[in-house]
Design an enzyme around this catalytic site. Structure first.
Site, short mmCIF file in Angstrom:
data_model
loop_
_atom_site.label_atom_id
_atom_site.label_comp_id
_atom_site.label_asym_id
_atom_site.label_seq_id
_atom_site.Cartn_x
_atom_site.Cartn_y
_atom_site.Cartn_z
N ARG A 97 -2.22 1.73 1.22
CA ARG A 97 -1.29 1.39 2.31
C ARG A 97 -2.02 1.13 3.63
NH1 ARG A 97 3.19 5.89 1.89
NH2 ARG A 97 3.69 5.74 -0.31
N ARG A 140 2.39 -0.55 7.83
CA ARG A 140 3.12 -0.02 8.98
C ARG A 140 2.31 0.72 10.02
NH1 ARG A 140 7.20 3.15 5.53
NH2 ARG A 140 5.25 3.41 4.43
N ARG A 164 5.81 -8.85 11.43
CA ARG A 164 6.95 -8.68 10.54
C ARG A 164 8.31 -8.80 11.22
NH1 ARG A 164 7.76 -5.43 6.44
NH2 ARG A 164 9.87 -6.09 6.87
N ASP A 211 4.31 -5.81 -3.21
CA ASP A 211 4.94 -4.55 -3.58
C ASP A 211 5.09 -4.50 -5.09
OD1 ASP A 211 6.41 -2.15 -2.07
OD2 ASP A 211 7.47 -2.56 -3.94
N TYR A 251 12.29 3.59 -10.70
CA TYR A 251 13.18 2.86 -9.78
C TYR A 251 14.30 2.14 -10.53
CZ TYR A 251 9.96 3.71 -5.94
OH TYR A 251 9.20 4.33 -4.99
O1 CP3 Z 1 -1.43 -1.65 1.99
C1 CP3 Z 1 -1.16 -1.65 0.79
O2 CP3 Z 1 -1.32 -0.65 0.06
C2 CP3 Z 1 -0.74 -2.93 0.14
C3 CP3 Z 1 0.64 -3.17 0.03
C4 CP3 Z 1 1.54 -2.27 -0.80
C5 CP3 Z 1 2.89 -2.08 -0.44
N1 CP3 Z 1 3.51 -1.37 -1.44
C6 CP3 Z 1 3.52 -2.60 0.78
C7 CP3 Z 1 4.73 -1.96 1.30
C8 CP3 Z 1 1.33 -1.61 -2.01
C9 CP3 Z 1 0.03 -1.48 -2.82
C10 CP3 Z 1 2.59 -1.07 -2.41
C11 CP3 Z 1 2.78 -0.36 -3.68
C12 CP3 Z 1 4.00 0.46 -3.84
N2 CP3 Z 1 5.28 0.15 -3.50
C13 CP3 Z 1 4.01 1.71 -4.50
C14 CP3 Z 1 2.82 2.35 -5.12
C15 CP3 Z 1 1.91 2.93 -4.10
C16 CP3 Z 1 2.40 4.18 -3.42
O3 CP3 Z 1 2.44 4.15 -2.20
O4 CP3 Z 1 2.68 5.16 -4.11
C17 CP3 Z 1 5.33 2.18 -4.50
C18 CP3 Z 1 5.81 3.48 -5.07
C19 CP3 Z 1 6.13 1.18 -3.87
C20 CP3 Z 1 7.60 1.19 -3.64
C21 CP3 Z 1 7.87 1.20 -2.18
N3 CP3 Z 1 7.87 0.06 -1.39
C22 CP3 Z 1 8.06 2.30 -1.32
C23 CP3 Z 1 8.14 3.74 -1.76
C24 CP3 Z 1 8.16 1.81 -0.01
C25 CP3 Z 1 8.27 2.59 1.28
C26 CP3 Z 1 9.64 2.71 1.82
C27 CP3 Z 1 9.57 3.10 3.28
O5 CP3 Z 1 9.72 2.20 4.13
O6 CP3 Z 1 9.30 4.28 3.57
C28 CP3 Z 1 8.06 0.41 -0.08
C29 CP3 Z 1 8.08 -0.53 1.05
C30 CP3 Z 1 6.76 -1.05 1.46
N4 CP3 Z 1 5.81 -1.51 0.59
C31 CP3 Z 1 6.28 -1.20 2.78
C32 CP3 Z 1 5.02 -1.78 2.69
C33 CP3 Z 1 4.12 -2.19 3.83
C34 CP3 Z 1 7.05 -0.87 4.06
C35 CP3 Z 1 7.93 -2.03 4.35
C36 CP3 Z 1 8.15 -2.26 5.83
O7 CP3 Z 1 7.18 -2.40 6.59
O8 CP3 Z 1 9.33 -2.37 6.18
#
Ligand code: CP3
Length: 382
Positions: free
Chosen positions: A43, A47, A56, A92, A167
């Site tokens: 991550r 954010r 964004r 994602d 999910y």
């Molecule tokens: O920086 C990175 O790691 C690359 C991008 C990335 C994202 N999601 C972007 C993202 C990666 C590798 C993921 C994988 C992902 N997505 C996982 C596995 C990794 C982990 O963290 O365990 C999981 C479980 C998800 C599902 C998911 N997507 C979650 C739990 C969330 C967070 C919800 C929240 O806002 O708290 C997301 C959204 C997400 N994926 C964001 C980002 C940058 C936030 C979106 C935003 O900025 O509005």
């Protein structure tokens, strides 16, 4: 299915043309101990960066993922800023599910939410396979990114079948994934079909990223910690192996990561990736003992909670992680899970500098490490 017509990477791929073949990340994943320890952060793209939040504004998460220029720029931001040893592709785990036609959105602050959960044999039977041609925006974003990254490798990724199923069955984020684990036992055939579908969707997504230029691939089984060892080995691990099999013929190094994975760490290592990601709960020397039967590199495991601690506390923790990582055949420094959104980005840059100053990470007698590393932040393509 695996495309058997592609037997090797394209000659212009960064691993094939030599750009990333000797990068510290690639070497460490293959079991070598490069002169400086590679470090990147799960991550890192997203954010915690003000430049990300600015870019964004007005664009929904999944729209950003499908906009090649934006996805590429967000991927590059942390590499430029922190001087990390790899980019992680901005996307994602639910992107390929959406491209396969499932009604899913990412709700800010919550995570993936489905229009209709997938819970019955009929729901699973109605799932469509992912047509690789739907991945054109992904391939384009990857190609743009690697053209900028130079000698810094890009890591492609996908969700592991269990984490995706958590999910899909629940319909959104959940605590212990109860409904998913009930389905596993109540209707094992439907479970098998669902995880097989998820494995292929993730595998096709991974393969597209690798063919377009990713030099490594990570499978995220974030929620594996809710499984018993018996359920993991019998009902989940074979599907994770199936997802990774989609890129096996391409020869890119692979990483397999889970949270709360202590109970199943050895079984995850046996799935066959080159490296296993370890969360913050298990010291890396302990993790190395647990995976001793598999020839794997360890990735991890700075506690994300430490990023907000005073620098001397964080520094001591990072040094300890590096020393313990010396017990593994090779070590890729990372967090035990993702960067918390409220993290001060300058702290991440400082951690990169510290790790790079610790040389190859092999401990010396006084518990510190040799310091022959180059200093931090050499910028893209250095
Ligand atoms: O920086 C990175 O790691 C690359 C991008 C990335 C994202 N999601 C972007 C993202 C990666 C590798 C993921 C994988 C992902 N997505 C996982 C596995 C990794 C982990 O963290 O365990 C999981 C479980 C998800 C599902 C998911 N997507 C979650 C739990 C969330 C967070 C919800 C929240 O806002 O708290 C997301 C959204 C997400 N994926 C964001 C980002 C940058 C936030 C979106 C935003 O900025 O509005």
């Amino acid at each position: 299915m695996i495309d058997s017509t592609t037997v090797a990477l394209p000659s212009t791929h960064p691993l094939a043309d030599g750009r990333t073949a000797d990068a510290p990340l690639v070497r460490a994943l293959r079991g070598d101990r490069p002169e400086r320890l590679p470090v990147w952060f799960m991550r890192q793209a997203g954010r915690s960066l003000p430049e990300y939040r600015e870019l964004r504004v007005g664009t929904a998460m999944l729209d950003a993922c499908l906009d090649p220029a934006m996805a590429s720029e967000i991927t590059l931001q942390p590499v430029r800023r922190h001087g990390v040893d790899a980019g992680i592709f901005f996307s994602d785990i639910v992107v390929p599910i959406k491209l396969a036609g499932v009604d899913v959105d990412i709700v800010p602050g919550r995570g993936p939410v489905l229009g209709r959960p997938i819970r019955t044999a009929a729901d699973v039977a109605a799932l469509e396979s992912l047509d690789p041609s739907a991945l054109t925006p992904i391939a384009e974003a990857v190609a743009r990114t690697v053209a900028e990254l130079g000698t810094t490798p890009l890591i492609g990724f996908a969700g592991a079948p269990f984490t995706l199923a958590a999910y899909l069955v629940e319909g959104g984020p959940s605590k212990d994934h109860i409904r998913a684990r009930t389905l596993m036992h109540a209707d094992p055939e439907t479970w098998d079909r669902l995880l097989g579908w998820a494995a292929d969707v993730s595998g096709v997504f991974l393969r597209a990223q690798v063919l377009a230029g990713a030099s490594a691939a990570q499978l995220f089984d974030s929620w594996v910690g809710s499984l018993s060892r018996a359920d993991y080995t019998a009902r989940v691990a074979p599907h994770s192996a199936r997802a990774l099999a989609h890129v096996a013929d391409l020869g890119v190094p692979t990483i397999h990561f889970g949270v709360g994975s202590g109970e199943v760490l050895a079984d995850m290592a046996a799935v066959g990736a080159d490296a296993v990601g370890v969360d913050w709960r298990i010291p890396l020397d302990d993790a190395a003992r647990r995976v001793a039967d598999a020839d794997v590199t360890l990735q991890g495991n700075i506690d994300p909670a430490m990023l907000a601690a005073p620098w001397p506390v964080l520094e001591a923790h990072v040094r300890d992680v590096v020393v313990r990582g010396g017990a593994a055949r090779a070590h890729v420094v990372n967090l035990g899970h993702g960067v918390p959104p409220e993290t001060d980005p300058t702290v991440l840059t400082r951690v990169v500098g510290l790790v790079h100053d610790l040389g190859d990470g092999r401990a010396t007698g006084d518990g510190r490490t040799t310091g022959a590393g180059r200093s931090a932040h050499e910028g893209l393509g250095a």
